[in-house]
Design an enzyme around this catalytic site. Structure first.
Site, PDB file in Angstrom:
ATOM      1  N   LYS A   1      -5.949 -21.514  -4.158  1.00 31.36           N
ATOM      2  CA  LYS A   1      -6.128 -20.569  -3.052  1.00 31.36           C
ATOM      3  C   LYS A   1      -7.108 -19.473  -3.467  1.00 31.36           C
ATOM      4  O   LYS A   1      -7.416 -19.339  -4.661  1.00 31.36           O
ATOM      5  CB  LYS A   1      -4.771 -19.988  -2.672  1.00 31.36           C
ATOM      6  CG  LYS A   1      -4.078 -19.241  -3.800  1.00 31.36           C
ATOM      7  CD  LYS A   1      -2.585 -19.091  -3.543  1.00 31.36           C
ATOM      8  CE  LYS A   1      -1.946 -18.258  -4.646  1.00 31.36           C
ATOM      9  NZ  LYS A   1      -0.481 -18.312  -4.578  1.00 31.36           N
TER      10      LYS A   1
ATOM     11  N   ARG B   1      10.252 -13.794   0.488  1.00 34.46           N
ATOM     12  CA  ARG B   1       8.888 -13.806   1.001  1.00 34.46           C
ATOM     13  C   ARG B   1       8.840 -15.000   1.949  1.00 34.46           C
ATOM     14  O   ARG B   1       9.400 -14.933   3.034  1.00 34.46           O
ATOM     15  CB  ARG B   1       7.879 -13.868  -0.154  1.00 34.46           C
ATOM     16  CG  ARG B   1       6.473 -13.535   0.284  1.00 34.46           C
ATOM     17  CD  ARG B   1       5.471 -13.526  -0.857  1.00 34.46           C
ATOM     18  NE  ARG B   1       5.316 -14.827  -1.482  1.00 34.46           N
ATOM     19  CZ  ARG B   1       4.397 -15.125  -2.394  1.00 34.46           C
ATOM     20  NH1 ARG B   1       3.556 -14.207  -2.801  1.00 34.46           N
ATOM     21  NH2 ARG B   1       4.314 -16.322  -2.907  1.00 34.46           N
TER      22      ARG B   1
ATOM     23  N   TYR C   1     -23.002   9.377  -8.634  1.00 33.50           N
ATOM     24  CA  TYR C   1     -22.288  10.135  -7.602  1.00 33.50           C
ATOM     25  C   TYR C   1     -21.283  11.085  -8.231  1.00 33.50           C
ATOM     26  O   TYR C   1     -20.587  10.719  -9.192  1.00 33.50           O
ATOM     27  CB  TYR C   1     -21.517   9.177  -6.692  1.00 33.50           C
ATOM     28  CG  TYR C   1     -22.381   8.466  -5.679  1.00 33.50           C
ATOM     29  CD1 TYR C   1     -23.124   9.174  -4.736  1.00 33.50           C
ATOM     30  CD2 TYR C   1     -22.421   7.078  -5.650  1.00 33.50           C
ATOM     31  CE1 TYR C   1     -23.889   8.506  -3.789  1.00 33.50           C
ATOM     32  CE2 TYR C   1     -23.180   6.402  -4.713  1.00 33.50           C
ATOM     33  CZ  TYR C   1     -23.913   7.120  -3.780  1.00 33.50           C
ATOM     34  OH  TYR C   1     -24.660   6.466  -2.850  1.00 33.50           O
TER      35      TYR C   1
END
Ligand SMILES: *Cc1c(COP(=O)(O)O)cnc(C)c1O
Length: 342
Positions: free
Chosen positions: A34, A128, A242
């Site tokens: 996945k 889950r 930054y």
């Protein structure tokens, strides 16, 4: 098209990690692919793993299944999120098997494809996905290939591990399936009581160390490398980047690299990250920008525009330094990386 950012991927390490996990489990070893093979590139990872001997692959969604393309011969694919109300047509058009997670999904699959094999997820304590153990009566007569459950705390020494194992054994005694499967990467390290007929590692395949038992056994697979866009000097007293968070205390040689938080190299690397080139270590200075970082390259006098720098990406070390999980460090690597298998 030239890519100024690449992810070097070690084919031999991926195959060796799979072999160690399979040998440790002592049973059939699948692979979670996945999230684009945990960021390594789904179909390339499948090809390497299939060549090593892996036959059982898992993705989360039908779109991920489609994007893997045709599977190597003999390989099977399971879709972990199962068949939701909008998935029936995609599931019927796919050769992948759904992992049915709820009473609703079981009913939906029975109506759509009563004779096609499927997998089932039973929740043994994670809350889950999956049927509750008291709901398994709805599975009667279903052609289940693999009945699975998933461990919530296998990466820790937690009482829930033994509790989930006991619950899974109770379910196994009353639900018939061709195979039973419980362990992820960390679960494999808990010992062969957790192996059953199939284990389902993800993280450790790709170089993650789920538990101490895997230290020294699992090799790094993914190596991010970025090209130098510019070499410059910040004079003593000047700031970099930054927020001007880094102020040079001496004239400082900088390499500005083509990588930033939009590539998954997140701002929490500030103060911790860095890279190396030819044995010289180059610490990150200042903040991480969207597409750029600055490294102090005083240790690499020859480094110039267009050269490649390897970012420090040892997963346990980077996770400890940044507070990100090893999973996040892998799956966050974005699509601006050219994935180069060697
Ligand atoms: C992602 C996943 C795995 C793999 O887990 P790792 O911790 O990456 O080894 C195994 N089983 C299921 C159900 C999963 O969702």
């Amino acid at each position: 098209m030239h890519h100024p950012l690449r992810l070097r991927l070690d084919r031999a390490a991926l195959a060796a990690n799979w072999r160690w996990l399979a040998a440790t489990a002592g049973t059939a070893c699948g692979a979670a692919v996945k999230a684009d093979g945990y960021g390594t590139g789904g179909s390339a990872a499948v090809a390497v793993l299939a060549e090593a001997g892996c036959r059982d692959f898992l993705v989360s969604t039908w779109d991920e299944a489609r994007r893997l393309g045709p599977l190597p011969t003999g390989a099977s694919l399971s879709v972990l999120h199962g068949v939701g109300p909008d998935d029936v047509a995609d599931a019927l058009a796919s050769s992948a098997r759904p992992v049915l997670n709820s009473v609703e999904q079981v009913a939906r699959w029975r109506a759509a494809a009563p004779d096609r094999p499927c997998e089932v997820m039973v929740d043994s304590g994670m809350n889950r996905l999956g049927l509750r153990p008291e709901e398994v009566g709805v599975l009667d007569g279903l052609a289940i290939d693999t009945l699975m459950s998933h461990l919530a705390c296998a990466d820790q020494d937690h009482a829930l591990n033994a509790g989930q194992l006991a619950r899974f054994r109770e379910v196994k005694a009353v639900v018939s399936a061709k195979r039973y499967s419980l362990a992820n990467s960390a679960g494999i390290c808990l010992g062969r009581d957790y192996s059953f007929d199939l284990v389902r590692p993800g993280l450790a395949l790709y170089g993650g160390i789920p538990r101490a038992e895997a230290e020294g056994k699992i090799a790094q697979v993914a190596y991010p490398e970025a090209q130098v866009v510019q070499r410059r000097i910040a004079n003593a007293g000047e700031s970099v980047g930054y927020g001007a968070t880094f102020v040079a205390t001496r004239d400082t040689e900088l390499a500005i690299l083509n990588i930033g938080y939009a590539d998954g190299y997140l701002r929490c690397f500030a103060g911790h990250g860095g890279g190396s080139v030819g044995g010289a270590r180059l610490p990150l200075v200042g903040r991480v920008s969207m597409d750029l970082v600055a490294l102090d390259c005083g240790a690499a006098p020859g480094l110039r525009e267009g050269d490649w720098v390897a970012l420090d990406y040892d997963l346990p070390v980077a996770a400890a330094a940044t507070g990100l999980s090893q999973y996040e460090l892998l799956t966050g690597l974005g699509d601006r990386f050219e994935r180069v298998w060697g």
